[in-house]
Motif scaffolding. Structure first.
Motif, PDB file in Angstrom:
ATOM      1  N   LEU A  30       0.761  -1.192   0.005  1.00  0.00           N
ATOM      2  CA  LEU A  30      -0.088  -0.075   0.095  1.00  0.00           C
ATOM      3  C   LEU A  30       0.805   1.225   0.006  1.00  0.00           C
ATOM      4  O   LEU A  30       1.070   1.908   1.029  1.00  0.00           O
ATOM      5  CB  LEU A  30      -1.098  -0.024   1.232  1.00  0.00           C
ATOM      6  N   THR A  31       1.343   1.604  -1.224  1.00  0.00           N
ATOM      7  CA  THR A  31       2.132   2.851  -1.451  1.00  0.00           C
ATOM      8  C   THR A  31       1.341   3.971  -1.765  1.00  0.00           C
ATOM      9  O   THR A  31       0.126   3.775  -1.743  1.00  0.00           O
ATOM     10  CB  THR A  31       3.297   2.790  -2.811  1.00  0.00           C
ATOM     11  N   PRO A  32       1.764   5.138  -1.390  1.00  0.00           N
ATOM     12  CA  PRO A  32       0.786   6.378  -1.617  1.00  0.00           C
ATOM     13  C   PRO A  32       0.115   6.205  -3.075  1.00  0.00           C
ATOM     14  O   PRO A  32      -1.046   6.545  -3.354  1.00  0.00           O
ATOM     15  CB  PRO A  32       1.565   7.443  -1.706  1.00  0.00           C
ATOM     16  N   GLU A  33       0.898   5.850  -4.318  1.00  0.00           N
ATOM     17  CA  GLU A  33       0.305   5.747  -5.401  1.00  0.00           C
ATOM     18  C   GLU A  33      -0.685   4.484  -5.678  1.00  0.00           C
ATOM     19  O   GLU A  33      -1.640   4.739  -5.992  1.00  0.00           O
ATOM     20  CB  GLU A  33       1.377   5.382  -6.647  1.00  0.00           C
ATOM     21  N   GLU A  34      -0.379   3.709  -4.797  1.00  0.00           N
ATOM     22  CA  GLU A  34      -1.437   2.314  -4.876  1.00  0.00           C
ATOM     23  C   GLU A  34      -2.501   2.697  -4.011  1.00  0.00           C
ATOM     24  O   GLU A  34      -3.674   2.214  -4.488  1.00  0.00           O
ATOM     25  CB  GLU A  34      -0.687   1.173  -4.175  1.00  0.00           C
ATOM     26  N   GLN A  35      -2.620   3.673  -3.268  1.00  0.00           N
ATOM     27  CA  GLN A  35      -3.810   4.327  -2.339  1.00  0.00           C
ATOM     28  C   GLN A  35      -4.833   4.818  -3.541  1.00  0.00           C
ATOM     29  O   GLN A  35      -5.849   4.529  -3.754  1.00  0.00           O
ATOM     30  CB  GLN A  35      -3.618   4.950  -1.262  1.00  0.00           C
ATOM     31  N   VAL A  36      -4.088   5.702  -4.265  1.00  0.00           N
ATOM     32  CA  VAL A  36      -4.666   6.449  -5.613  1.00  0.00           C
ATOM     33  C   VAL A  36      -5.546   5.323  -6.365  1.00  0.00           C
ATOM     34  O   VAL A  36      -6.552   5.442  -6.756  1.00  0.00           O
ATOM     35  CB  VAL A  36      -3.953   7.272  -5.984  1.00  0.00           C
ATOM     36  N   ARG A  37      -4.644   4.473  -6.757  1.00  0.00           N
ATOM     37  CA  ARG A  37      -4.916   3.229  -7.595  1.00  0.00           C
ATOM     38  C   ARG A  37      -6.260   2.601  -7.243  1.00  0.00           C
ATOM     39  O   ARG A  37      -7.116   2.442  -7.716  1.00  0.00           O
ATOM     40  CB  ARG A  37      -3.876   2.322  -8.233  1.00  0.00           C
ATOM     41  N   GLN A  38      -6.117   2.046  -6.008  1.00  0.00           N
ATOM     42  CA  GLN A  38      -7.178   1.525  -5.338  1.00  0.00           C
ATOM     43  C   GLN A  38      -8.465   2.303  -5.146  1.00  0.00           C
ATOM     44  O   GLN A  38      -9.588   1.840  -5.420  1.00  0.00           O
ATOM     45  CB  GLN A  38      -6.863   0.787  -3.871  1.00  0.00           C
ATOM     46  N   TYR A  39      -8.303   3.386  -4.840  1.00  0.00           N
ATOM     47  CA  TYR A  39      -9.669   4.437  -4.787  1.00  0.00           C
ATOM     48  C   TYR A  39     -10.017   4.568  -6.459  1.00  0.00           C
ATOM     49  O   TYR A  39     -11.180   4.589  -6.424  1.00  0.00           O
ATOM     50  CB  TYR A  39      -9.070   5.872  -4.509  1.00  0.00           C
ATOM     51  N   CYS A  40      -9.114   4.669  -7.289  1.00  0.00           N
ATOM     52  CA  CYS A  40      -9.703   4.686  -8.570  1.00  0.00           C
ATOM     53  C   CYS A  40     -10.387   3.388  -9.054  1.00  0.00           C
ATOM     54  O   CYS A  40     -11.285   3.599  -9.431  1.00  0.00           O
ATOM     55  CB  CYS A  40      -8.620   4.998  -9.733  1.00  0.00           C
ATOM     56  N   LEU A  41      -9.732   2.244  -8.806  1.00  0.00           N
ATOM     57  CA  LEU A  41     -10.530   1.045  -9.242  1.00  0.00           C
ATOM     58  C   LEU A  41     -11.836   0.895  -8.400  1.00  0.00           C
ATOM     59  O   LEU A  41     -12.793   0.343  -9.183  1.00  0.00           O
ATOM     60  CB  LEU A  41      -9.772  -0.154  -8.468  1.00  0.00           C
ATOM     61  N   ASN A  42     -11.930   1.478  -7.203  1.00  0.00           N
ATOM     62  CA  ASN A  42     -13.165   1.166  -6.613  1.00  0.00           C
ATOM     63  C   ASN A  42     -14.242   2.273  -7.306  1.00  0.00           C
ATOM     64  O   ASN A  42     -15.505   1.821  -7.326  1.00  0.00           O
ATOM     65  CB  ASN A  42     -13.030   1.657  -5.114  1.00  0.00           C
ATOM     66  N   VAL A  43     -13.923   3.541  -7.748  1.00  0.00           N
ATOM     67  CA  VAL A  43     -14.963   4.251  -8.323  1.00  0.00           C
ATOM     68  C   VAL A  43     -15.369   3.677  -9.819  1.00  0.00           C
ATOM     69  O   VAL A  43     -16.358   3.614  -9.992  1.00  0.00           O
ATOM     70  CB  VAL A  43     -14.052   5.742  -8.728  1.00  0.00           C
ATOM     71  N   LEU A  44     -14.074   3.149 -10.456  1.00  0.00           N
ATOM     72  CA  LEU A  44     -14.478   2.563 -11.744  1.00  0.00           C
ATOM     73  C   LEU A  44     -15.486   1.480 -11.563  1.00  0.00           C
ATOM     74  O   LEU A  44     -16.357   1.238 -12.151  1.00  0.00           O
ATOM     75  CB  LEU A  44     -13.229   2.233 -12.562  1.00  0.00           C
ATOM     76  N   THR A  45     -15.415   0.545 -10.728  1.00  0.00           N
ATOM     77  CA  THR A  45     -16.130  -0.558 -10.763  1.00  0.00           C
ATOM     78  C   THR A  45     -17.546  -0.361  -9.763  1.00  0.00           C
ATOM     79  O   THR A  45     -18.367  -0.916 -10.190  1.00  0.00           O
ATOM     80  CB  THR A  45     -15.452  -1.798  -9.966  1.00  0.00           C
TER      81      THR A  45
END
Length: 126
Positions: free
Chosen positions: A14-29
Motif C-alpha cells: 500500500l504505497t501512496p500511489e497504490e492508495q490512489v490506484r485502489q481508490y480509482c479502481l473502486n470508483v470505476l467498478t
C-alpha cells in the motif's frame, strides 16, 4: 502494509500511489459499473523502443482499449507534463478516453478524430 487488489486478485504493497490506484479502481467498478474482468492493472507497453507501465487500462467488450488511467500520489500536482506523459502512453494504446488523477484532482480527456478534449464525467462502460 498490504491491501488486497480485487482486479489483480492479490495483496500489494500500500504505497501512496497504490492508495490512489485502489481508490480509482473502486470508483470505476462500484460507482460507474465497469467490470473488473475488463480492467488491467500495471501492464506493460512499448513506447519508442522503451518499456513503460500504465496504471489502469479498461477494455471494451471487444477487448479494445477504452479508458487509460494514470494515477499519481496525492502530493503530486497534475500538470501539463503529467498530461503529456499519459498522452504519450496513449499514442501506443489508442484508447478513446483518458483519466488522470491524484484522487484530489481528476482530468478526463476524450481522444476523437486525432483531437483531445476535456470531459466533465467518465463515459458509461460500452
Amino acid at each position: 502494509m498490504k491491501v488486497f487488489d480485487p482486479v489483480r486478485k492479490q495483496y500489494v504493497e500500500l504505497t501512496p500511489e497504490e492508495q490512489v490506484r485502489q481508490y480509482c479502481l473502486n470508483v470505476l467498478t462500484k460507482q460507474f459499473g465497469y467490470p473488473k474482468s475488463a480492467i488491467a492493472v500495471e501492464g506493460q507497453i512499448s513506447l519508442n523502443s522503451m518499456t513503460k507501465r500504465f496504471d489502469i487500462l479498461v477494455y471494451d467488450k471487444d477487448l479494445k482499449p477504452f479508458l487509460l488511467v494514470e494515477c499519481k500520489r496525492k502530493e503530486v500536482k497534475l500538470t501539463q507534463q503529467t498530461i503529456n506523459q499519459v498522452v504519450a502512453y496513449n499514442f501506443a494504446i489508442q484508447a478513446p478516453y483518458i483519466m488522470i488523477t491524484n484522487s484530489l484532482t481528476t482530468y478526463l480527456i476524450e481522444y476523437k478524430d486525432g483531437e483531445y478534449s476535456f470531459l466533465d464525467t467518465l463515459p458509461a462502460y460500452p
